[in-house]
Enzyme design. Structure first.
Site, PDB file in Angstrom:
ATOM      1  N   LEU A 131       0.665  -1.304   0.002  1.00  0.00           N
ATOM      2  CA  LEU A 131      -0.080  -0.023  -0.131  1.00  0.00           C
ATOM      3  C   LEU A 131       0.855   1.258  -0.158  1.00  0.00           C
ATOM      4  O   LEU A 131       0.543   2.144  -0.683  1.00  0.00           O
ATOM      5  CB  LEU A 131      -0.760   0.076   1.332  1.00  0.00           C
ATOM      6  CG  LEU A 131      -1.868  -1.357   1.356  1.00  0.00           C
ATOM      7  CD1 LEU A 131      -2.627  -1.135   2.797  1.00  0.00           C
ATOM      8  CD2 LEU A 131      -2.734  -1.373   0.074  1.00  0.00           C
ATOM      9  N   GLY A 348      20.623  -0.906  34.923  1.00  0.00           N
ATOM     10  CA  GLY A 348      21.694  -0.970  33.652  1.00  0.00           C
ATOM     11  C   GLY A 348      21.638  -2.283  32.970  1.00  0.00           C
ATOM     12  O   GLY A 348      21.743  -2.231  31.923  1.00  0.00           O
ATOM     13  N   GLU A 371      -0.445  -0.382  10.998  1.00  0.00           N
ATOM     14  CA  GLU A 371      -1.878  -0.314  10.804  1.00  0.00           C
ATOM     15  C   GLU A 371      -2.598   0.884  11.344  1.00  0.00           C
ATOM     16  O   GLU A 371      -3.916   0.898  12.027  1.00  0.00           O
ATOM     17  CB  GLU A 371      -2.410  -1.534  12.029  1.00  0.00           C
ATOM     18  CG  GLU A 371      -2.077  -3.130  11.686  1.00  0.00           C
ATOM     19  CD  GLU A 371      -2.541  -3.597  10.557  1.00  0.00           C
ATOM     20  OE1 GLU A 371      -3.581  -2.903  10.005  1.00  0.00           O
ATOM     21  OE2 GLU A 371      -2.068  -4.380   9.804  1.00  0.00           O
ATOM     22  N   GLU A 375      -2.107   8.471  15.876  1.00  0.00           N
ATOM     23  CA  GLU A 375      -2.681   9.633  15.788  1.00  0.00           C
ATOM     24  C   GLU A 375      -3.999   9.455  14.720  1.00  0.00           C
ATOM     25  O   GLU A 375      -5.107  10.061  15.065  1.00  0.00           O
ATOM     26  CB  GLU A 375      -1.736  10.709  14.811  1.00  0.00           C
ATOM     27  CG  GLU A 375      -0.604  11.318  15.798  1.00  0.00           C
ATOM     28  CD  GLU A 375       0.334  10.149  16.227  1.00  0.00           C
ATOM     29  OE1 GLU A 375       0.887  10.513  17.443  1.00  0.00           O
ATOM     30  OE2 GLU A 375       0.765   9.503  15.609  1.00  0.00           O
TER      31      GLU A 375
END
Length: 397
Positions: A131, A348, A371, A375
């Site tokens: 895509l 550590g 996917e 946002e």
């Protein structure tokens, strides 16, 4: 529901649980003890892929009539979690493959189903969904790859794609392309491309921060001639709706995959806290460490509950756009936080490569980006809320 129907339902649930449990035992027995060696090896883990194929995992979403398992969505998601908890690379070998399989199973012509689904089911062909482009990421309407129709019904494909998972080793690519138009907005369709087709080229394998055994490739299509039978479903202009119909399932699978990684990070941190001593006692006895462990466990439980709600909503209503985005958003952000907190528990040692937390911390960000970025998930959630007519419509009461 009659007693007979309840009994049949319970038997089916037991059978499905057995499949998930079988995968869990396979991962614990065959994969978990080898993860460090698998990560250190330079070669592709073909034996792992073959073992997954032997379990039928490449056919999880393919109908039984074409050689698959046709598992319910909840069990597919649960299996992705189990695989991720064992070795985070394993779900990446499957996720885009299963998207390709679902697309063909749902929208392919009978000839396309008969030709490709049995090979996808047994793993002899692995699929890649193609895509993303250099200039078009989340906004698929802006793709520039063109499929030019020819007088004989064939197509000529030209364009470039990037960030294609399994792009190098896939035996089948489903490519999103558009027909040419004066305004550059021709109809968008999906095309099936076999890698041996002349003009198809893998131009680069991308070096990434994590998942080094999962090839992420750039692809180029240079006058690739495709027969009319390469058009998915045989009808033009259906590409975007076909891709968008896959998003809910992909996001739920991604949420399950992220939770598998988070579960493993918590397990490692908890065991380390019990074993490691400081100031005369195991560090699990120190409140600072306990706070991290409590936060991690609570976040994991909350993310799992939200994923379960999304799966129930999907099963009940057939669509779960908002809940799928919520589950993907929360599970992947939670995984980022849990791997960071696990590193703090190990101190550590969490930062050195010989301990698995270092790898999990590097790999967690990919789930926030794939996917649909998180946002994008927030935008989907907000839009669903705005167009709804109340909490009842959202399923929040």
């Amino acid at each position: 529901m009659s007693d007979h129907e309840i009994s049949a339902h319970d038997a089916a649930a037991d059978e499905v649980s057995a499949i998930v449990e079988g995968v869990r035992q396979f991962v614990r027995r065959e994969i978990a003890p080898r993860v460090a060696r698998l990560e250190e090896a330079d070669g592709f883990p073909q034996d792992v892929v073959d073992a997954m194929a032997g379990l039928g995992l490449f056919g999880m979403v393919i109908p039984e009539s074409h050689g698959g398992l046709d598992l319910p969505l909840a069990d597919y998601v649960a299996i992705m979690e189990e695989l991720a908890a064992g070795w985070s690379a394993m779900p990446s070998f499957l996720n885009s493959h299963c998207t390709v399989a679902r697309l063909i199973a749902l929208y392919g012509t009978e000839a396309q189903k008969a030709r490709y689904l049995p090979q996808l089911a047994d793993g002899s062909r692995r699929g890649a969904i193609v895509l993303t482009e250099p200039s078009a990421g989340s906004d698929l309407k802006q793709i520039r790859t063109q499929a030019v129709p020819q007088p004989d019904g064939s197509y000529v494909l030209n364009g470039q794609k990037t960030f294609i998972t399994n792009g190098l080793r896939a035996g089948l690519h489903i490519v999103l392309a558009r027909a040419p138009a004066a305004d550059g907005k021709g109809p968008i369709s999906l095309f099936i491309v076999e890698p041996e087709t002349p003009g198809f080229e893998v131009t680069r394998v991308i070096d990434k921060m994590g998942f080094k055994h999962v090839d992420t490739a750039e692809l180029r299509f240079d006058d690739v001639r495709l027969g009319a039978d390469a058009l998915l479903g045989g009808e033009t202009g259906k590409g975007l709706p076909q891709v968008l119909s896959m998003l809910e399932t992909g996001r739920l699978a991604m949420a399950g995959t992220a939770l598998g990684m988070a579960r493993e990070a918590l397990s490692i941190a908890l065991q380390y806290a019990k074993d490691r001593e400081a100031f005369g006692q195991p560090i699990a006895g120190h409140q600072a460490v306990q706070i991290h462990l409590a936060n991690m466990a609570t976040q994991l439980a909350a993310a799992r509950a939200l994923l379960g709600e999304a799966l129930r909503h999907k099963a009940r209503y057939g669509r779960a756009d908002m809940f799928a985005s919520m589950a993907k958003l929360f599970a992947t952000e939670t995984t980022m936080q849990i791997t960071q907190d696990a590193m703090r528990v190990l101190g550590g040692y969490g930062y050195v490569a010989e301990f698995p937390i270092e790898r999990l911390y590097r790999e967690a960000p990919i789930y926030v980006l794939t996917e649909g970025t998180n946002e994008i998930q927030r935008i989907v959630i907000a839009r669903e809320m705005i167009k709804a007519d109340g909490p009842e419509r959202l399923g929040l009461v």
